[in-house]
Design a protein around this motif. Sequence first.
Motif, PDB file in Angstrom:
ATOM      1  N   LEU A 194       0.837  -1.195   0.000  1.00 22.97           N
ATOM      2  CA  LEU A 194       0.000   0.000   0.000  1.00 22.97           C
ATOM      3  C   LEU A 194       0.877   1.253   0.000  1.00 22.97           C
ATOM      4  CD1 LEU A 194      -2.587   1.629   0.313  1.00 22.97           C
ATOM      5  CD2 LEU A 194      -2.563   1.102   2.761  1.00 22.97           C
ATOM      6  N   GLN A 195       1.914   1.249   0.827  1.00 24.43           N
ATOM      7  CA  GLN A 195       2.801   2.410   0.864  1.00 24.43           C
ATOM      8  C   GLN A 195       3.491   2.617  -0.478  1.00 24.43           C
ATOM      9  OE1 GLN A 195       5.538   2.333   4.150  1.00 24.43           O
ATOM     10  NE2 GLN A 195       6.658   4.155   3.485  1.00 24.43           N
ATOM     11  N   GLY A 196       3.774   1.521  -1.179  1.00 24.26           N
ATOM     12  CA  GLY A 196       4.443   1.619  -2.467  1.00 24.26           C
ATOM     13  C   GLY A 196       3.502   1.763  -3.651  1.00 24.26           C
ATOM     14  N   ASN A 197       2.187   1.901  -3.382  1.00 26.43           N
ATOM     15  CA  ASN A 197       1.195   2.018  -4.462  1.00 26.43           C
ATOM     16  C   ASN A 197       1.332   0.883  -5.474  1.00 26.43           C
ATOM     17  OD1 ASN A 197      -0.080   4.533  -3.653  1.00 26.43           O
ATOM     18  ND2 ASN A 197       1.855   5.518  -4.208  1.00 26.43           N
TER      19      ASN A 197
ATOM     20  N   GLY B 168      -9.110  -4.086   0.980  1.00 26.19           N
ATOM     21  CA  GLY B 168      -9.114  -2.687   1.379  1.00 26.19           C
ATOM     22  C   GLY B 168      -7.893  -1.946   0.873  1.00 26.19           C
ATOM     23  N   ALA B 169      -6.713  -2.557   0.985  1.00 24.84           N
ATOM     24  CA  ALA B 169      -5.490  -1.910   0.508  1.00 24.84           C
ATOM     25  C   ALA B 169      -5.548  -1.699  -0.996  1.00 24.84           C
ATOM     26  CB  ALA B 169      -4.276  -2.752   0.884  1.00 24.84           C
ATOM     27  N   LEU B 170      -6.044  -2.697  -1.731  1.00 30.30           N
ATOM     28  CA  LEU B 170      -6.172  -2.569  -3.177  1.00 30.30           C
ATOM     29  C   LEU B 170      -7.121  -1.421  -3.529  1.00 30.30           C
ATOM     30  CD1 LEU B 170      -5.703  -3.585  -6.063  1.00 30.30           C
ATOM     31  CD2 LEU B 170      -7.548  -5.248  -5.689  1.00 30.30           C
ATOM     32  N   ALA B 171      -8.220  -1.321  -2.799  1.00 30.31           N
ATOM     33  CA  ALA B 171      -9.182  -0.248  -3.066  1.00 30.31           C
ATOM     34  C   ALA B 171      -8.570   1.119  -2.777  1.00 30.31           C
ATOM     35  CB  ALA B 171     -10.434  -0.458  -2.218  1.00 30.31           C
ATOM     36  N   VAL B 172      -7.745   1.225  -1.750  1.00 34.95           N
ATOM     37  CA  VAL B 172      -7.099   2.498  -1.424  1.00 34.95           C
ATOM     38  C   VAL B 172      -6.171   2.918  -2.551  1.00 34.95           C
ATOM     39  CG1 VAL B 172      -5.430   3.629   0.098  1.00 34.95           C
ATOM     40  CG2 VAL B 172      -7.278   2.260   1.078  1.00 34.95           C
ATOM     41  N   VAL B 173      -5.349   1.988  -3.029  1.00 37.12           N
ATOM     42  CA  VAL B 173      -4.407   2.329  -4.100  1.00 37.12           C
ATOM     43  C   VAL B 173      -5.162   2.649  -5.386  1.00 37.12           C
ATOM     44  CG1 VAL B 173      -2.525   1.452  -5.536  1.00 37.12           C
ATOM     45  CG2 VAL B 173      -2.545   0.980  -3.083  1.00 37.12           C
ATOM     46  N   ALA B 174      -6.190   1.853  -5.707  1.00 36.49           N
ATOM     47  CA  ALA B 174      -6.952   2.087  -6.939  1.00 36.49           C
ATOM     48  C   ALA B 174      -7.711   3.411  -6.899  1.00 36.49           C
ATOM     49  CB  ALA B 174      -7.932   0.934  -7.166  1.00 36.49           C
ATOM     50  N   ALA B 175      -8.065   3.865  -5.691  1.00 35.71           N
ATOM     51  CA  ALA B 175      -8.841   5.107  -5.564  1.00 35.71           C
ATOM     52  C   ALA B 175      -8.025   6.341  -5.896  1.00 35.71           C
ATOM     53  CB  ALA B 175      -9.400   5.221  -4.146  1.00 35.71           C
ATOM     54  N   GLY B 176      -6.709   6.267  -5.745  1.00 34.02           N
ATOM     55  CA  GLY B 176      -5.885   7.453  -5.998  1.00 34.02           C
ATOM     56  C   GLY B 176      -6.255   8.572  -5.053  1.00 34.02           C
ATOM     57  N   ASP B 177      -6.655   9.737  -5.597  1.00 34.36           N
ATOM     58  CA  ASP B 177      -7.040  10.892  -4.781  1.00 34.36           C
ATOM     59  C   ASP B 177      -8.551  11.075  -4.706  1.00 34.36           C
ATOM     60  OD1 ASP B 177      -4.388  11.518  -4.272  1.00 34.36           O
ATOM     61  OD2 ASP B 177      -4.202  12.732  -6.089  1.00 34.36           O
TER      62      ASP B 177
ATOM     63  N   LEU C 113     -11.868   6.518  -1.589  1.00 33.14           N
ATOM     64  CA  LEU C 113     -11.023   6.275  -0.423  1.00 33.14           C
ATOM     65  C   LEU C 113     -11.878   6.009   0.823  1.00 33.14           C
ATOM     66  CD1 LEU C 113      -8.200   8.938  -0.927  1.00 33.14           C
ATOM     67  CD2 LEU C 113      -7.916   6.451  -0.883  1.00 33.14           C
ATOM     68  N   ALA C 114     -12.991   6.755   0.940  1.00 36.77           N
ATOM     69  CA  ALA C 114     -13.889   6.532   2.077  1.00 36.77           C
ATOM     70  C   ALA C 114     -14.460   5.123   2.046  1.00 36.77           C
ATOM     71  CB  ALA C 114     -15.001   7.571   2.070  1.00 36.77           C
ATOM     72  N   ALA C 115     -14.833   4.651   0.867  1.00 37.57           N
ATOM     73  CA  ALA C 115     -15.358   3.286   0.741  1.00 37.57           C
ATOM     74  C   ALA C 115     -14.284   2.252   1.059  1.00 37.57           C
ATOM     75  CB  ALA C 115     -15.904   3.089  -0.674  1.00 37.57           C
ATOM     76  N   ALA C 116     -13.051   2.552   0.614  1.00 37.35           N
ATOM     77  CA  ALA C 116     -11.952   1.626   0.898  1.00 37.35           C
ATOM     78  C   ALA C 116     -11.698   1.517   2.398  1.00 37.35           C
ATOM     79  CB  ALA C 116     -10.686   2.080   0.183  1.00 37.35           C
ATOM     80  N   LEU C 117     -11.826   2.651   3.112  1.00 39.09           N
ATOM     81  CA  LEU C 117     -11.636   2.625   4.560  1.00 39.09           C
ATOM     82  C   LEU C 117     -12.620   1.682   5.233  1.00 39.09           C
ATOM     83  CD1 LEU C 117     -10.944   6.324   5.659  1.00 39.09           C
ATOM     84  CD2 LEU C 117      -9.418   4.363   5.812  1.00 39.09           C
ATOM     85  N   GLU C 118     -13.852   1.666   4.752  1.00 39.83           N
ATOM     86  CA  GLU C 118     -14.851   0.788   5.348  1.00 39.83           C
ATOM     87  C   GLU C 118     -14.458  -0.675   5.202  1.00 39.83           C
ATOM     88  OE1 GLU C 118     -17.306   1.764   7.311  1.00 39.83           O
ATOM     89  OE2 GLU C 118     -16.369   3.724   7.003  1.00 39.83           O
ATOM     90  N   LEU C 119     -13.821  -1.004   4.068  1.00 39.29           N
ATOM     91  CA  LEU C 119     -13.341  -2.380   3.889  1.00 39.29           C
ATOM     92  C   LEU C 119     -12.273  -2.716   4.919  1.00 39.29           C
ATOM     93  CD1 LEU C 119     -13.008  -2.696  -0.005  1.00 39.29           C
ATOM     94  CD2 LEU C 119     -14.573  -3.976   1.466  1.00 39.29           C
TER      95      LEU C 119
ATOM     96  N   LEU D 217      -0.095  -1.474  -7.212  1.00 44.73           N
ATOM     97  CA  LEU D 217      -1.426  -1.916  -7.623  1.00 44.73           C
ATOM     98  C   LEU D 217      -1.405  -3.328  -8.177  1.00 44.73           C
ATOM     99  CD1 LEU D 217      -4.402  -1.111  -8.012  1.00 44.73           C
ATOM    100  CD2 LEU D 217      -3.779  -0.280 -10.289  1.00 44.73           C
ATOM    101  N   ARG D 218      -0.488  -3.594  -9.105  1.00 48.14           N
ATOM    102  CA  ARG D 218      -0.453  -4.908  -9.757  1.00 48.14           C
ATOM    103  C   ARG D 218      -0.184  -6.004  -8.730  1.00 48.14           C
ATOM    104  NH1 ARG D 218       3.357  -8.171 -12.084  1.00 48.14           N
ATOM    105  NH2 ARG D 218       5.013  -6.691 -11.602  1.00 48.14           N
ATOM    106  N   GLU D 219       0.735  -5.766  -7.802  1.00 43.85           N
ATOM    107  CA  GLU D 219       1.062  -6.775  -6.793  1.00 43.85           C
ATOM    108  C   GLU D 219      -0.110  -7.004  -5.840  1.00 43.85           C
ATOM    109  OE1 GLU D 219       3.072  -4.429  -7.822  1.00 43.85           O
ATOM    110  OE2 GLU D 219       4.615  -5.669  -8.773  1.00 43.85           O
ATOM    111  N   LEU D 220      -0.827  -5.932  -5.484  1.00 47.94           N
ATOM    112  CA  LEU D 220      -1.980  -6.086  -4.612  1.00 47.94           C
ATOM    113  C   LEU D 220      -3.109  -6.850  -5.301  1.00 47.94           C
ATOM    114  CD1 LEU D 220      -2.074  -2.604  -2.835  1.00 47.94           C
ATOM    115  CD2 LEU D 220      -1.849  -4.830  -1.714  1.00 47.94           C
TER     116      LEU D 220
END
Length: 844
Positions: A660-663, A679-688, A693-699, A665-668
């Motif tokens: 997640l820290q390294g963004n 959840g980590a995949l959703a955070v990286v895919a969400a970008g800004d 990002l709010a939905a990813a947090l719920e995961l 995406l492909r590895e996640l």
Amino acid sequence: MVPLRGRSEELGKLLEALRAAGTGRASLAVVSGEPGIGKSALLAAAVEQAERQGFLVASAVAHQTDNISPLASLAPALRAGSEPLIDTEQFLELANLNTQPLWLAERLADLIGRRLAGVRALIVLDDAQWSDPLTAFVLRVAVDRLPTAQVLWLLATRPTSGGVTDQLVEAVNVPVHSIPLAPLSADAIQDLAADRLHRAVDPSLAVQLAGVQGIPFLAEQLIAGLYLSDNDLSAGLVEGVRRRTKELSETSRELVRTAAVFGSEFRLEDVAVLMAVPVARLAAPLEEAIQAGLLADGGSLLRFRHELLRSAALADVPPSAQRALHGAIANQLMSAGRGAAAAAPHVLAVAQPGDTAAVETLREAARDLLATMSTTAAEVIQQAFDLTREGDPLRAEVGMEVVSVLLAAYQYDRARAFAEDLRRGATADVRATLLLHLAPFRRLDADELTAPGAAAHLAERLAGHRALAGADAPASATDPIAHGLLQVAEAERAWGEGRFGDARALYAAARRAPVGLGSLPATLVEVGELYCRAETDELPAALARVRELMTAGDSWAAPQLAVLHARLEYASGNLQEAEDAAHAGLRWMDQLHDRTLAPAADQVLALVALLRGHLSQARKLAGSDPTISALLAIADGDTHAVDRLATTPYDFPERIAVLLQGNALRELEQVQPSAASRGALAVVAAGDDVEKLAAALELLRSADRPLLLAQAEERYGRAALEAGDRANGVPALEHALDSLAALGATAPAGRIQAILQAAGVRRRRWAAVPPRAQEGWESLTPMERRVALLVADGHTNRSAADELVVSASTVGTHLRAVFGKLGVNSRVQLTRLVLERFAPPPNA
């Protein structure tokens, strides 16, 4: 108390160590010397001084027969006195851990540490050379675990190279006071004699005392009539004892001689049986021997007053009579239900090569001892093997038992060497059996795990171990144990590919396989399963189970359990617990002489240090680990190092958080689905995108990973602030800050606090984030670290500015700050400092 003569210097050293113990500087003192040199007298003087100073004193004496009973040598010290170190309930609890020496040692060290809190103590063990193996192991653990306790550990021993005390001295990390005792001076011997006689020494006695050659025990025996001054010290003692025993009744003399064959301690009822005399009729003869200074009554056991006196008495028993008595003693102990272990020393005293009865008794003794005294069991079974003859069918059977017992005693190298000798000329089945004893320790290469011509079930099990060693696995196996081994091999492959759900199911199935020759230890198979459970949304349950195994599992698997424990505590955000578990694992690796897993423990320690902002400590622990090196580079301000995080291996602790820290995406996308990975995949895919990002947090909220959640909250909060949404951004950042501060993750907490302060957020109390150091490498800002590294790499201000996309004057400003904080005044000095700091570790 009779004055201690001629030992003022040695006693002074012990008193100095006692004073240091009173200030919380624990230490170990080892008094060494030949029999009769005065070790016990010096210990008694130290005990008297300690008691006068208000120290809690716990003392015990080891005996030659201790090695058949677990903790026999140390137990009297633990339980002695009105305020013992260990109370009855605790002692009974320890008895349940006799089969798990490491857990017992850890628990005992913990109990002693609690008992000694605020208490000054002296713990004494005399004749430590005879300590039972469990006592020796417990001492190594306890002394090392309590470096700041107000305690002096005091041991007396005969000089034995590589013995109990030598091993203890090498193992502990507390100051060691070595106090060798030399013979006393002639004046000290004269003073000692005068003390015992309560009068001046007459000239004739003075001449005789010169013959004891400075040995206080012999001086005392000379005064007591048990030693005749002679050029041959041993002959003088034998003759003195012989002369004194002539004054005893015939029954008393027979009692002393029979007891001498028994050993340094014995039961009166056993001697009575051998002498065919009622116990009641031995009361008066026993009192004669006690009054003559030969024996001492310890209640349930009788003892010779000194081992030298027993040796002198034994010299008067002809060898043929000794052999007959040893045989009778062995039979008596076995018939009285004392067990083969108690009889073993006497069996060995009379056994000859080819004595199958003796071999069977020793095998039985080894089996009896194996659960609680595996080290002693290993010696006994080796002695049984030595009694078998070449060509005897029993030899191979006993030899395989030797290997099994050595492995149970965790003496792998010795077991392997013995097995290699035994395999020469052995049948295929014997060769396969020996390999299957060794194979579960996972130290044999695939090409070593073969025994052509072995029985089908043995061959299948060897094939299973070859698969575990990396060879191609057979399609199937009919033998259930072999089938279980193949399941573990497939589980390890699945784990290595990140298929944690598949691996978990395979490990669970393998644990249901029957146990037998060649089986992997159940605890180690469960360790693999727990790793995978933690990666498949069962982190709390996996952590609870590993905590249970830390005291209930196989203590020989302690390093593996500790590393797993450290990783799961880290994943749960329990940084202090993770650090403690990793340090415990390293300590146990040292105690078990196997540091295979040390890099894994260091990984966790480095990650904890990074979260706390202790970069120097993390760098020392990182070694050549590429992921930690990348994380350190990021902390030093190298933004390009983020790209290197995508190559983080599957078995790295909390790999998902790193990806997640390294963004990455492909590895996640390739990680097997779980709440954390989705959840980590959703955070990286969400970008800004704030909504995504709010939905990813719920995961992530259901993943039970507070560090990972805080990392995602920071992203969401920053994105919300940049989008002008302070209403959602500030609370998210504040929640992440509070969580990280509570966990002790001060480095990311400090970063978030700076973001909030820059955004104009005001709080009554900010989290307790330690301020940046004022000097040294830790005081540098990330940009200052990057400038320092570039300049040390040979860059000019201009080329460094181009690399950093800033002006040359900005580089100059940062460089001046670096010079001031590091205390250097030239690029050459800076380069030297950086090279020293970042030099690769030896053998990296």
